[in-house]
Structures are given as structure tokens and as C-alpha cells.
Design a protein around this motif. Structure first.
Motif, PDB file in Angstrom:
ATOM      1  N   PRO A 187       9.153  -7.585  -0.516  1.00 59.17           N
ATOM      2  CA  PRO A 187       8.805  -6.688  -1.623  1.00 59.17           C
ATOM      3  C   PRO A 187       7.302  -6.666  -1.853  1.00 59.17           C
ATOM      4  CG  PRO A 187       9.681  -8.751  -2.465  1.00 59.17           C
ATOM      5  CD  PRO A 187       9.876  -8.781  -0.975  1.00 59.17           C
ATOM      6  N   PRO A 188       6.743  -5.528  -2.284  1.00 57.67           N
ATOM      7  CA  PRO A 188       5.309  -5.463  -2.598  1.00 57.67           C
ATOM      8  C   PRO A 188       4.973  -6.446  -3.713  1.00 57.67           C
ATOM      9  CG  PRO A 188       6.273  -3.269  -2.490  1.00 57.67           C
ATOM     10  CD  PRO A 188       7.413  -4.233  -2.463  1.00 57.67           C
ATOM     11  N   ALA A 197       0.832  -1.201   0.000  1.00 60.12           N
ATOM     12  CA  ALA A 197       0.000   0.000   0.000  1.00 60.12           C
ATOM     13  C   ALA A 197       0.867   1.252   0.000  1.00 60.12           C
ATOM     14  CB  ALA A 197      -0.929  -0.022   1.210  1.00 60.12           C
ATOM     15  N   CYS A 198       1.981   1.208   0.736  1.00 54.96           N
ATOM     16  CA  CYS A 198       2.859   2.370   0.802  1.00 54.96           C
ATOM     17  C   CYS A 198       3.539   2.644  -0.531  1.00 54.96           C
ATOM     18  CB  CYS A 198       3.930   2.149   1.880  1.00 54.96           C
ATOM     19  SG  CYS A 198       3.275   2.081   3.561  1.00 54.96           S
ATOM     20  N   GLN A 246      13.967   1.054  -3.783  1.00 52.74           N
ATOM     21  CA  GLN A 246      13.596   0.977  -2.379  1.00 52.74           C
ATOM     22  C   GLN A 246      13.879  -0.425  -1.860  1.00 52.74           C
ATOM     23  OE1 GLN A 246       9.776   2.848  -1.349  1.00 52.74           O
ATOM     24  NE2 GLN A 246       9.568   3.415  -3.500  1.00 52.74           N
ATOM     25  N   GLN A 247      14.278  -0.513  -0.615  1.00 53.02           N
ATOM     26  CA  GLN A 247      14.570  -1.786   0.015  1.00 53.02           C
ATOM     27  C   GLN A 247      13.409  -2.178   0.929  1.00 53.02           C
ATOM     28  OE1 GLN A 247      17.217  -3.699  -0.616  1.00 53.02           O
ATOM     29  NE2 GLN A 247      18.070  -2.207  -2.052  1.00 53.02           N
TER      30      GLN A 247
END
Length: 205
Positions: free
Chosen positions: A48-49, A21-22, A43-44
Motif C-alpha cells: 500500500p502507498p 506516486a500513482c 484499490q488493491q
């Protein structure tokens, strides 16, 4: 290494959903096309999304919508992880059924989580697999009169090709060659290994 408890799995799932969601930020997709795309900063994440597709089969009497004047029906059901299809010159359909080789060590946290995620996507199942099934619809009515195990005891196969009188099968750990004669409904001859592939202990295919 102990397996993750249900509570830990639930916490991991919640973390993935929150992180997904972020990450759903609005940006101009047009700026990411062309010779010099503007890509978002890397991004780490702990997880993972991911957007996992649900395993949904056809309900009774249900079928995809097709153009007017056309009709679609299931040629076969009860297959275990069908991965690819190949139609032979005589019209026979080969269905490659494949499960992961299961040779990667499962005691690492990464492997435990990977196995859990894969089970959500694949839906599990305990039918025979790692084989090639032959379907023959001789009268063209969409209902195969012949269904047979064409080649069995393969190692996580993911492709098949007919070249002349020889059938090539891509296992996860080797390329095999089998003799083929038009009209065969099964091949029992052992395959000839043409070249090994790095299939284990971690599946690199």
C-alpha cells in the motif's frame, strides 16, 4: 522462509514509491465531507502507498519555535521509545517507555516486511525500555533533579493512570495494579493482574 535479501528490500521499496506516486491523484476533498461522502474506489496493492515520517531528533541548541515570551527545553533525553506521559498530583512526571513485545511469528513474509517498515519509522535503538521512568523537578527550573526507574520489566506498556493510592498500568497483554504512595521514586512490589489481554502470539492490543 528465508529473510529478504538487500536487493529484494530495495525492489520492494522502489515498488512502494512507484505505487505511492500513482495514487496521488487530484480530487475534490470537499466532496468527501458530510453525510454522503464521495469516496474513491478501493484499490488493491502489493504494497500500500505509505508516507513514512523520518525520525528527526533535536540538534545541539535546537528547539521548537514557541510564542514570544515563552521558552521550551528538553525535560529529558536518552529515553527509549517514550510512548505516553502522566503527571502525578505532586508534579512527578511518569514516562512510559515501550517497545513492541516481539511475540509475533517472524517467519511469515508479512512479518518480515512489517519489521522492516517499523525499523524505518522507529529508528531502532538498543537502550533499556518496557518500563516507566520517573522525572522529578522539585524546584521547577525545568531540569529534573531526580530520574529513576519507577517500574521495570513491563510488557510493552502503553498507558498509566493513578486512581487514589493505586497505579494502573496497561501492558500489551494485561492490566496491572500497583500500590502507590505520594513521593515514591520506584515501585518494586509485583503488580496485581486485574485482567489479561490478548497480547500474543500476535499483538492485538
Amino acid at each position: 522462509m528465508l529473510p529478504l535479501r538487500p536487493a529484494a528490500l530495495a525492489l520492494a521499496a522502489a515498488s512502494m514509491l512507484a505505487l505511492a506516486a500513482c495514487n496521488e491523484e487530484d480530487f475534490d476533498t470537499g466532496s468527501q465531507i458530510g453525510a454522503n461522502p464521495v469516496l474513491p474506489e478501493p484499490q488493491q496493492y502489493l504494497f500500500p502507498p505509505m508516507h513514512l515520517a523520518s525520525v528527526v531528533g533535536w540538534k545541539q541548541g535546537e528547539a521548537p519555535t514557541v510564542a514570544k515570551g515563552l521558552k521550551i527545553e528538553a525535560l529529558a533525553t536518552g529515553l527509549e521509545h517514550p510512548r505516553s506521559l502522566s503527571v502525578l498530583p505532586n508534579g512527578d512526571v511518569l514516562v512510559v517507555e515501550s517497545k513492541p513485545p516481539g511475540v509475533e511469528p517472524i517467519r511469515r513474509p508479512k512479518s518480515i516486511v512489517t519489521g522492516w517498515i517499523e525499523s524505518l519509522v522507529t529508528g531502532g535503538g538498543d537502550l533499556p525500555s518496557n518500563r516507566i521512568t520517573l522525572l522529578r523537578d522539585a524546584d521547577g527550573d525545568g531540569k529534573p533533579e531526580t530520574r529513576s526507574i519507577f517500574i521495570d520489566h513491563l510488557s510493552s506498556p502503553f498507558g498509566v493512570a493513578l486512581v487514589g493510592g493505586e497505579l494502573y498500568v496497561a501492558n500489551t497483554d494485561a492490566i496491572l495494579r500497583f500500590p502507590y504512595h505520594t513521593g515514591d521514586t520506584s515501585i518494586t512490589a509485583p503488580g496485581t493482574v486485574l485482567t489479561p489481554l490478548p497480547g500474543g502470539p500476535i499483538d492485538h492490543h
